[in-house]
Motif scaffolding. Structure first.
Motif, mmCIF file in Angstrom:
data_model
loop_
_atom_site.group_PDB
_atom_site.id
_atom_site.type_symbol
_atom_site.label_atom_id
_atom_site.label_comp_id
_atom_site.label_asym_id
_atom_site.label_seq_id
_atom_site.Cartn_x
_atom_site.Cartn_y
_atom_site.Cartn_z
ATOM 1 N N ARG A 260 0.824 -1.207 0.000
ATOM 2 C CA ARG A 260 0.000 0.000 0.000
ATOM 3 C C ARG A 260 0.859 1.258 0.000
ATOM 4 N NH1 ARG A 260 -1.119 4.106 2.423
ATOM 5 N NH2 ARG A 260 0.429 3.624 4.015
ATOM 6 N N LYS A 261 1.888 1.244 0.842
ATOM 7 C CA LYS A 261 2.721 2.433 0.991
ATOM 8 C C LYS A 261 3.522 2.729 -0.269
ATOM 9 C CE LYS A 261 6.387 4.435 3.854
ATOM 10 N NZ LYS A 261 7.267 4.241 5.028
ATOM 11 N N LEU B 291 16.413 -9.978 -14.290
ATOM 12 C CA LEU B 291 15.637 -11.202 -14.134
ATOM 13 C C LEU B 291 14.446 -11.209 -15.080
ATOM 14 C CD1 LEU B 291 15.048 -13.858 -12.744
ATOM 15 C CD2 LEU B 291 13.939 -12.580 -10.893
ATOM 16 N N PHE B 292 13.679 -10.111 -15.069
ATOM 17 C CA PHE B 292 12.534 -9.955 -15.967
ATOM 18 C C PHE B 292 12.638 -8.597 -16.646
ATOM 19 C CE2 PHE B 292 10.736 -12.606 -12.453
ATOM 20 C CZ PHE B 292 10.612 -13.790 -13.185
ATOM 21 N N THR B 293 12.703 -8.587 -17.969
ATOM 22 C CA THR B 293 12.791 -7.336 -18.704
ATOM 23 C C THR B 293 11.585 -6.448 -18.407
ATOM 24 O OG1 THR B 293 13.966 -8.482 -20.494
ATOM 25 C CG2 THR B 293 13.020 -6.328 -21.000
ATOM 26 N N GLY B 294 11.871 -5.194 -18.109
ATOM 27 C CA GLY B 294 10.797 -4.244 -17.871
ATOM 28 C C GLY B 294 10.338 -4.161 -16.434
ATOM 29 N N LEU B 295 10.984 -4.908 -15.541
ATOM 30 C CA LEU B 295 10.610 -4.863 -14.134
ATOM 31 C C LEU B 295 11.784 -4.401 -13.290
ATOM 32 C CD1 LEU B 295 8.520 -8.138 -13.620
ATOM 33 C CD2 LEU B 295 7.722 -5.832 -14.206
ATOM 34 N N GLU B 296 11.470 -3.642 -12.246
ATOM 35 C CA GLU B 296 12.474 -3.189 -11.288
ATOM 36 C C GLU B 296 12.176 -3.839 -9.939
ATOM 37 O OE1 GLU B 296 13.427 1.149 -13.302
ATOM 38 O OE2 GLU B 296 11.905 1.035 -11.730
ATOM 39 N N ILE B 297 13.185 -4.476 -9.371
ATOM 40 C CA ILE B 297 12.993 -5.273 -8.159
ATOM 41 C C ILE B 297 13.989 -4.850 -7.097
ATOM 42 C CG2 ILE B 297 12.866 -7.616 -7.217
ATOM 43 C CD1 ILE B 297 12.575 -8.636 -10.107
ATOM 44 N N THR B 298 13.516 -4.753 -5.872
ATOM 45 C CA THR B 298 14.403 -4.575 -4.723
ATOM 46 C C THR B 298 14.067 -5.653 -3.716
ATOM 47 O OG1 THR B 298 15.147 -3.034 -3.003
ATOM 48 C CG2 THR B 298 12.836 -2.957 -3.586
ATOM 49 N N ILE C 57 6.741 -2.005 -12.326
ATOM 50 C CA ILE C 57 7.036 -1.836 -13.736
ATOM 51 C C ILE C 57 8.072 -0.720 -13.896
ATOM 52 C CG2 ILE C 57 6.065 -1.188 -15.973
ATOM 53 C CD1 ILE C 57 3.406 -2.391 -15.004
ATOM 54 N N ALA C 58 9.038 -0.942 -14.761
ATOM 55 C CA ALA C 58 10.108 0.033 -14.957
ATOM 56 C C ALA C 58 9.530 1.396 -15.324
ATOM 57 C CB ALA C 58 11.051 -0.444 -16.060
ATOM 58 N N GLY C 59 10.024 2.418 -14.651
ATOM 59 C CA GLY C 59 9.601 3.785 -14.922
ATOM 60 C C GLY C 59 8.444 4.266 -14.081
ATOM 61 N N GLN C 60 7.779 3.368 -13.349
ATOM 62 C CA GLN C 60 6.660 3.799 -12.503
ATOM 63 C C GLN C 60 7.121 4.559 -11.271
ATOM 64 O OE1 GLN C 60 4.156 0.405 -11.557
ATOM 65 N NE2 GLN C 60 2.780 0.858 -13.263
ATOM 66 N N GLN C 61 8.338 4.264 -10.816
ATOM 67 C CA GLN C 61 8.836 4.898 -9.603
ATOM 68 C C GLN C 61 10.195 5.525 -9.861
ATOM 69 O OE1 GLN C 61 8.081 3.158 -5.800
ATOM 70 N NE2 GLN C 61 7.142 1.338 -6.680
ATOM 71 N N SER C 62 10.456 6.626 -9.153
ATOM 72 C CA SER C 62 11.750 7.282 -9.258
ATOM 73 C C SER C 62 12.801 6.470 -8.508
ATOM 74 C CB SER C 62 11.677 8.695 -8.670
ATOM 75 O OG SER C 62 11.468 8.624 -7.256
ATOM 76 N N ARG C 63 14.049 6.792 -8.734
ATOM 77 C CA ARG C 63 15.123 6.091 -8.026
ATOM 78 C C ARG C 63 15.004 6.315 -6.514
ATOM 79 N NH1 ARG C 63 19.823 3.137 -9.375
ATOM 80 N NH2 ARG C 63 20.580 2.379 -7.370
ATOM 81 N N ALA C 64 14.634 7.519 -6.117
ATOM 82 C CA ALA C 64 14.466 7.800 -4.689
ATOM 83 C C ALA C 64 13.350 6.948 -4.093
ATOM 84 C CB ALA C 64 14.172 9.282 -4.476
ATOM 85 N N GLN C 65 12.267 6.757 -4.833
ATOM 86 C CA GLN C 65 11.170 5.915 -4.349
ATOM 87 C C GLN C 65 11.598 4.457 -4.237
ATOM 88 O OE1 GLN C 65 8.329 7.147 -7.398
ATOM 89 N NE2 GLN C 65 7.028 8.092 -5.836
ATOM 90 N N ILE C 66 12.366 3.996 -5.203
ATOM 91 C CA ILE C 66 12.851 2.614 -5.163
ATOM 92 C C ILE C 66 13.794 2.415 -3.983
ATOM 93 C CG2 ILE C 66 14.246 0.905 -6.399
ATOM 94 C CD1 ILE C 66 13.165 2.117 -9.010
ATOM 95 N N GLU C 67 14.643 3.390 -3.730
ATOM 96 C CA GLU C 67 15.552 3.281 -2.589
ATOM 97 C C GLU C 67 14.788 3.341 -1.269
ATOM 98 O OE1 GLU C 67 18.370 6.369 -3.279
ATOM 99 O OE2 GLU C 67 19.523 5.197 -4.754
ATOM 100 N N GLY C 68 13.706 4.124 -1.226
ATOM 101 C CA GLY C 68 12.865 4.145 -0.034
ATOM 102 C C GLY C 68 12.200 2.806 0.201
ATOM 103 N N LEU C 69 11.751 2.168 -0.865
ATOM 104 C CA LEU C 69 11.177 0.826 -0.757
ATOM 105 C C LEU C 69 12.216 -0.162 -0.255
ATOM 106 C CD1 LEU C 69 9.079 -1.393 -1.258
ATOM 107 C CD2 LEU C 69 9.740 -1.365 -3.680
ATOM 108 N N ALA C 70 13.448 -0.049 -0.752
ATOM 109 C CA ALA C 70 14.514 -0.959 -0.315
ATOM 110 C C ALA C 70 14.753 -0.832 1.189
ATOM 111 C CB ALA C 70 15.800 -0.660 -1.085
ATOM 112 N N SER C 71 14.794 0.389 1.689
ATOM 113 C CA SER C 71 15.008 0.593 3.122
ATOM 114 C C SER C 71 13.877 -0.013 3.944
ATOM 115 C CB SER C 71 15.143 2.087 3.423
ATOM 116 O OG SER C 71 16.287 2.637 2.793
#
Length: 261
Positions: free
Chosen positions: A101-102, A199-206, A226-240
């Motif tokens: 959700r977040k 691993l899967f083309t077009g997907l970003e995984i953390t 899906i690639a491009g849906q989230q910024s790098r900062a958002q992806i790093e926030g998800l990783a944390s």
């Protein structure tokens, strides 16, 4: 993962201190005195004394009058009884739903098997109109993807052995081994890893891994978008947040080093 921004109501300090003391006494496993409990939990000695007295009255902690020490009480079993027959995977459903959700991502919990495979055991998806999904029971090699980089970091095989394992993996866009090895080293330091379309083309995984009290990887926890849906900062926030959630799940399912929330 802190939930102060999603749960209505004000945190009650006395309750937080009581839970902190209860967790410490339960996890320590040996009788201990009030001063040690106060130092370890950061709760004042006077408050610790009063809280311990209440917990003793409720049967959650026992007090030895001869040694003046406190130990876990049988009352804890009564609280835990409803959970003892519950599938551990089901217990973490609220956690992965909150992550999804977040961060508006597919959150996956992967069981790590003895034959070094990961099996999708639980998942939660976001409410986005266009989103990723995976079938429960999906199986992958344990060393592949973002979870695989974290798994390799914990297993720490010799580079030659890791190279042989890597060469057998199937990716849609395989990274160079040197890049994969560098990612494994980074995961060893920070506790999470990324996979951007390998691993899967077009997907970003953390991802991160859930470990037991012996620091053995037991589950993988990943966030997929899906690639491009989230910024790098958002992806790093998800990783944390995934790392914090993995630590919390490990503490509560396996008694690994506890992360206070």
């Amino acid at each position: 993962m802190a939930k102060d921004d999603t749960i209505k109501g004000k945190s009650v300090g006395a309750v937080q201190n009581g839970l902190r003391i209860l967790r410490y006494v339960s996890e320590l496993g040996t009788p201990t005195g009030v001063n040690q409990i106060a130092r370890a939990t950061g709760v004042s000695a006077s408050s610790s004394f009063n809280i311990l007295g209440t917990l003793v009255q409720e049967g959650l902690i026992t007090f030895d009058d001869d040694t003046k020490t406190y130990s876990p009480g049988l009352g804890l079993l009564g609280l835990a009884a409803p959970l003892l027959t519950t599938n551990p995977v089901e217990l973490v459903t609220p956690e992965i739903e909150e992550l999804s959700r977040k961060h508006s991502s597919l959150i996956c919990l992967w069981n790590i098997t003895a034959d070094e495979r990961i099996v999708l055991s639980n998942r939660a998806s976001s409410s986005k109109t266009v989103r990723v999904d995976m079938n429960l029971g999906a199986r992958l090699p344990a060393y592949v993807g973002a979870v695989g980089r974290c798994y390799a970091a914990f297993q720490n095989p010799p580079e030659k052995v890791l190279r042989q394992t890597f060469d057998k993996l199937h990716w849609q866009a395989a990274p160079p081994f040197e890049d994969y090895l560098a990612d494994v080293e980074t995961a060893r330091k920070c506790g999470f890893a990324f996979d951007f379309g390998n691993l899967f083309t077009g997907l970003e995984i953390t991802a991160s891994v859930v470990t037991d009290a012996m620091s053995r990887p037991r589950y993988g926890l990943s966030g997929i978008s899906i690639a491009g849906q989230q910024s790098r900062a958002q992806i790093e926030g998800l990783a944390s947040d995934i790392k914090r959630s993995a630590d919390w799940i490990g503490a509560n399912l396996f008694g690994s080093s506890h992360v206070y929330r």
